[in-house]
Design an enzyme around this catalytic site. Structure first.
Site, PDB file in Angstrom:
ATOM      1  N   GLU A 283       0.754  -1.223  -0.023  1.00 44.50           N
ATOM      2  CA  GLU A 283       0.149  -0.038  -0.054  1.00 44.50           C
ATOM      3  C   GLU A 283       0.873   1.272  -0.090  1.00 44.50           C
ATOM      4  OE1 GLU A 283      -3.855   0.098   1.465  1.00 44.50           O
ATOM      5  OE2 GLU A 283      -3.246   1.036   3.128  1.00 44.50           O
TER       6      GLU A 283
ATOM      7  N   LYS B 219      -7.597   2.739  -3.512  1.00 41.47           N
ATOM      8  CA  LYS B 219      -7.911   2.525  -1.927  1.00 41.47           C
ATOM      9  C   LYS B 219      -8.883   3.945  -1.770  1.00 41.47           C
ATOM     10  CE  LYS B 219      -7.713  -0.135   1.756  1.00 41.47           C
ATOM     11  NZ  LYS B 219      -6.623   0.166   2.795  1.00 41.47           N
TER      12      LYS B 219
ATOM     13  N   ASN C 246     -10.493  -6.798   7.646  1.00 37.70           N
ATOM     14  CA  ASN C 246      -9.545  -5.790   8.396  1.00 37.70           C
ATOM     15  C   ASN C 246      -9.480  -6.090   9.621  1.00 37.70           C
ATOM     16  OD1 ASN C 246      -8.222  -3.605   8.588  1.00 37.70           O
ATOM     17  ND2 ASN C 246      -9.426  -2.186   7.600  1.00 37.70           N
TER      18      ASN C 246
ATOM     19  N   GLU D 279     -14.553  -5.179   1.976  1.00 37.43           N
ATOM     20  CA  GLU D 279     -13.842  -5.284   3.086  1.00 37.43           C
ATOM     21  C   GLU D 279     -14.766  -5.457   4.367  1.00 37.43           C
ATOM     22  OE1 GLU D 279     -10.611  -2.222   4.043  1.00 37.43           O
ATOM     23  OE2 GLU D 279     -11.865  -1.679   5.557  1.00 37.43           O
TER      24      GLU D 279
ATOM     25  N   LYS E 279       0.496   5.119   1.106  1.00 39.68           N
ATOM     26  CA  LYS E 279      -0.348   5.687   2.000  1.00 39.68           C
ATOM     27  C   LYS E 279       0.455   6.844   2.682  1.00 39.68           C
ATOM     28  CE  LYS E 279      -1.785   3.338   6.019  1.00 39.68           C
ATOM     29  NZ  LYS E 279      -2.661   2.602   6.702  1.00 39.68           N
TER      30      LYS E 279
ATOM     31  N   GLU F 240      -5.881  -7.779   6.248  1.00 36.52           N
ATOM     32  CA  GLU F 240      -5.560  -6.324   6.263  1.00 36.52           C
ATOM     33  C   GLU F 240      -5.243  -5.763   7.785  1.00 36.52           C
ATOM     34  OE1 GLU F 240      -8.882  -5.404   2.787  1.00 36.52           O
ATOM     35  OE2 GLU F 240      -8.659  -4.266   4.524  1.00 36.52           O
ATOM     36  N   SER F 241      -4.263  -5.001   7.619  1.00 37.39           N
ATOM     37  CA  SER F 241      -3.725  -3.984   8.621  1.00 37.39           C
ATOM     38  C   SER F 241      -2.878  -4.655   9.870  1.00 37.39           C
ATOM     39  CB  SER F 241      -5.026  -3.456   9.404  1.00 37.39           C
ATOM     40  OG  SER F 241      -5.744  -2.717   8.260  1.00 37.39           O
TER      41      SER F 241
HETATM   42  O1  LIG Z   1      -5.055   3.479   8.199  1.00 40.76           O
HETATM   43  C1  LIG Z   1      -5.859   3.879   8.825  1.00 40.76           C
HETATM   44  O2  LIG Z   1      -5.232   4.609  10.034  1.00 40.76           O
HETATM   45  C2  LIG Z   1      -7.273   4.196   8.536  1.00 40.76           C
HETATM   46  C3  LIG Z   1      -7.937   5.059   9.133  1.00 40.76           C
HETATM   47  C4  LIG Z   1      -9.312   5.205   8.663  1.00 40.76           C
HETATM   48  C5  LIG Z   1      -9.815   4.476   7.930  1.00 40.76           C
HETATM   49  C6  LIG Z   1      -9.067   3.322   7.256  1.00 40.76           C
HETATM   50  C7  LIG Z   1      -7.873   3.280   7.516  1.00 40.76           C
HETATM   51  N1  LIG Z   1      -6.777   2.375   6.795  1.00 40.76           N
HETATM   52  C8  LIG Z   1      -7.334   1.325   6.083  1.00 40.76           C
HETATM   53  C9  LIG Z   1      -6.370   0.225   5.877  1.00 40.76           C
HETATM   54  O3  LIG Z   1      -7.378  -0.703   5.910  1.00 40.76           O
HETATM   55  C10 LIG Z   1      -5.137   0.171   6.000  1.00 40.76           C
HETATM   56  O4  LIG Z   1      -4.526   1.177   5.410  1.00 40.76           O
HETATM   57  C11 LIG Z   1      -4.677  -0.850   5.413  1.00 40.76           C
HETATM   58  O5  LIG Z   1      -5.431  -2.195   5.591  1.00 40.76           O
HETATM   59  C12 LIG Z   1      -3.138  -1.375   5.436  1.00 40.76           C
HETATM   60  O6  LIG Z   1      -2.900  -1.211   7.052  1.00 40.76           O
HETATM   61  P1  LIG Z   1      -1.567  -1.166   7.810  1.00 40.76           P
HETATM   62  O7  LIG Z   1      -0.657  -2.307   7.145  1.00 40.76           O
HETATM   63  O8  LIG Z   1      -1.728  -1.297   9.045  1.00 40.76           O
HETATM   64  O9  LIG Z   1      -1.175   0.190   7.169  1.00 40.76           O
END
Ligand SMILES: O=C(O)c1ccccc1NCC(=O)[C@H](O)[C@H](O)COP(=O)(O)O
Length: 379
Positions: free
Chosen positions: A164, A227, A298, A276, A166, A333-334
């Site tokens: 990603e 995204k 997520n 998602e 971001k 995810e995340s």
């Molecule tokens: O990333 C955030 O803080 C966020 C806040 C509000 C809505 C969505 C958000 N993120 C979307 C995502 O799902 C993540 O960017 C994505 O899964 C990647 O996660 P990470 O590796 O922890 O950055």
């Protein structure tokens, strides 16, 4: 009452269920301004005119029309499905208008959606649906997002990576000062990412559609996920016109009817939809929809920002059999940072992972991929 049934610009895609039922029960009449050949036309659609158009293009089945005909607003329908995000239907930010708009969003996701409604309405005024549909037809050909994930999973024996891009997030602020989206995308691809996810929201994530378009035109071959916080099918055509191969649909934001409709729009455009979910209720709603091929689970609660990597495992334990029977590819995810996190997600049953922060914050985001997996990825 004027009906635009005969108008060339009466296209079913103009009538996403959300935009129709948002403020006006569609069983009465929907009024609006449409831009035809640069000219604003004030119009009123009768229910019958809309139903005729929908039937003509077979975009809805009768069950959907019945739900839609109930005349309930989107907030009533959404609440009945457990969705806590309300819609405001505002054309401009409170600071730009004269009204007394004092409502306070309950959490960041609701704030993002309210801001997105304003943004989309302003973008649509500049580039109406028919224009954006035309641009989407001239976009570079769609790449096979799900195919790329499946191939990478087979090649490496570890979950395929959606890396990603971001720059910032509402929870963490700016993640990377020295930010060149094209260079990062090239580094991700060179180090084995199967697909690339690009945040396009400007206000909360400092992303842009320009980044998406630049990456698509830079020679990067990986399929691209736009995204975004999609609330209107206009955004899907817009994403395609900028070169996106896939888009994100968030079950916490979109009622079932919108999910179905938008999935149909994606398929018509040849794009993939990553749907998602965060919890069992959302997952069950999504599993009831025909044609779902890609689900993201997520680990981040979009309401509280709490990350819990066991969320993926918990949902896969409950619904993994159905998911496997249906041949749906699951993306974890995340919050994935180490090879142990990746192995944990893999053992939960995912075939792909979506990773942003831990890569983007690394000095060399491309090299960080080998660190994340504990090995180099083949590509
Ligand atoms: O990333 C955030 O803080 C966020 C806040 C509000 C809505 C969505 C958000 N993120 C979307 C995502 O799902 C993540 O960017 C994505 O899964 C990647 O996660 P990470 O590796 O922890 O950055």
């Amino acid at each position: 009452m004027e009906s635009l049934l005969a108008g060339a610009h009466l296209h079913p895609a103009a009538f996403s269920p959300a935009s129709l039922s948002r403020c006006h029960p569609p069983s009465v009449v929907v009024r609006g301004v449409h831009h035809v050949g640069g000219r604003a036309v004030r119009c009123a659609y009768t229910k019958d005119a809309i139903l005729y158009a929908l039937e003509h293009d077979e975009m809805f089945n009768s069950e959907e029309v019945v739900q839609w005909e109930s005349g309930k607003t989107i907030n009533t329908i959404a609440a009945a499905q457990g969705i806590q995000i309300s819609r405001r239907c505002r054309p401009r930010y409170p600071s730009e208008g004269s009204g007394d708009d004092k409502a306070v969003p309950r959490h960041i996701l609701e704030q993002i959606v309210w801001d997105k409604e304003v943004e989309v309405s302003q973008r649509k005024a500049k580039k109406p649906l028919m224009n954006v549909m035309e641009s989407s037809e001239n976009a570079p050909p769609v790449r096979d997002f799900i195919g790329a994930l499946t191939a990478a999973y087979g090649r490496n024996g570890v979950p395929a990576l959606i890396a990603e891009i971001k720059k910032a997030s509402p929870g963490r602020g700016v993640l990377r000062e020295n930010f060149n989206p094209v260079e990062i995308a090239q580094a991700y691809e060179a180090n084995g990412a199967a697909c690339i996810s690009i945040f396009t929201d400007e206000k909360h994530f400092q992303g842009s559609f320009e980044s998406l378009e630049m990456i698509r035109n830079s020679g990067v071959k990986c399929p691209l996920l736009c995204k975004e916080f999609i609330i209107d099918s206009w955004q899907i055509y817009y994403a395609r016109s900028k070169g996106a191969d896939a888009i994100l649909l968030i079950a916490a934001v979109l009622p079932d009817l919108d999910l179905k409709y938008m999935l149909r729009v994606c398929k018509n455009l040849g794009m993939a939809a990553l749907i998602e979910v965060q919890d069992e209720r959302e997952l069950d709603r999504v599993l009831k929809i025909d044609g779902v091929e890609l689900i993201g689970i997520n680990n981040l609660s979009l309401e509280t920002f709490v990350v819990d990597t066991s969320n993926t495992r918990m949902l896969m334990e409950k619904r993994g059999d159905t998911i496997r029977d249906r041949g749906i590819l699951v993306v974890g995810e995340s919050g994935l940072i180490t090879p142990d996190d990746v192995a944990y997600a893999h053992s939960a049953g995912v075939s792909a992972i979506l990773v942003g922060e831990s890569l983007i914050k690394a000095e060399d985001p491309g090299r960080a991929i080998a660190g994340l997996f504990g090995k180099e990825l083949l590509h």
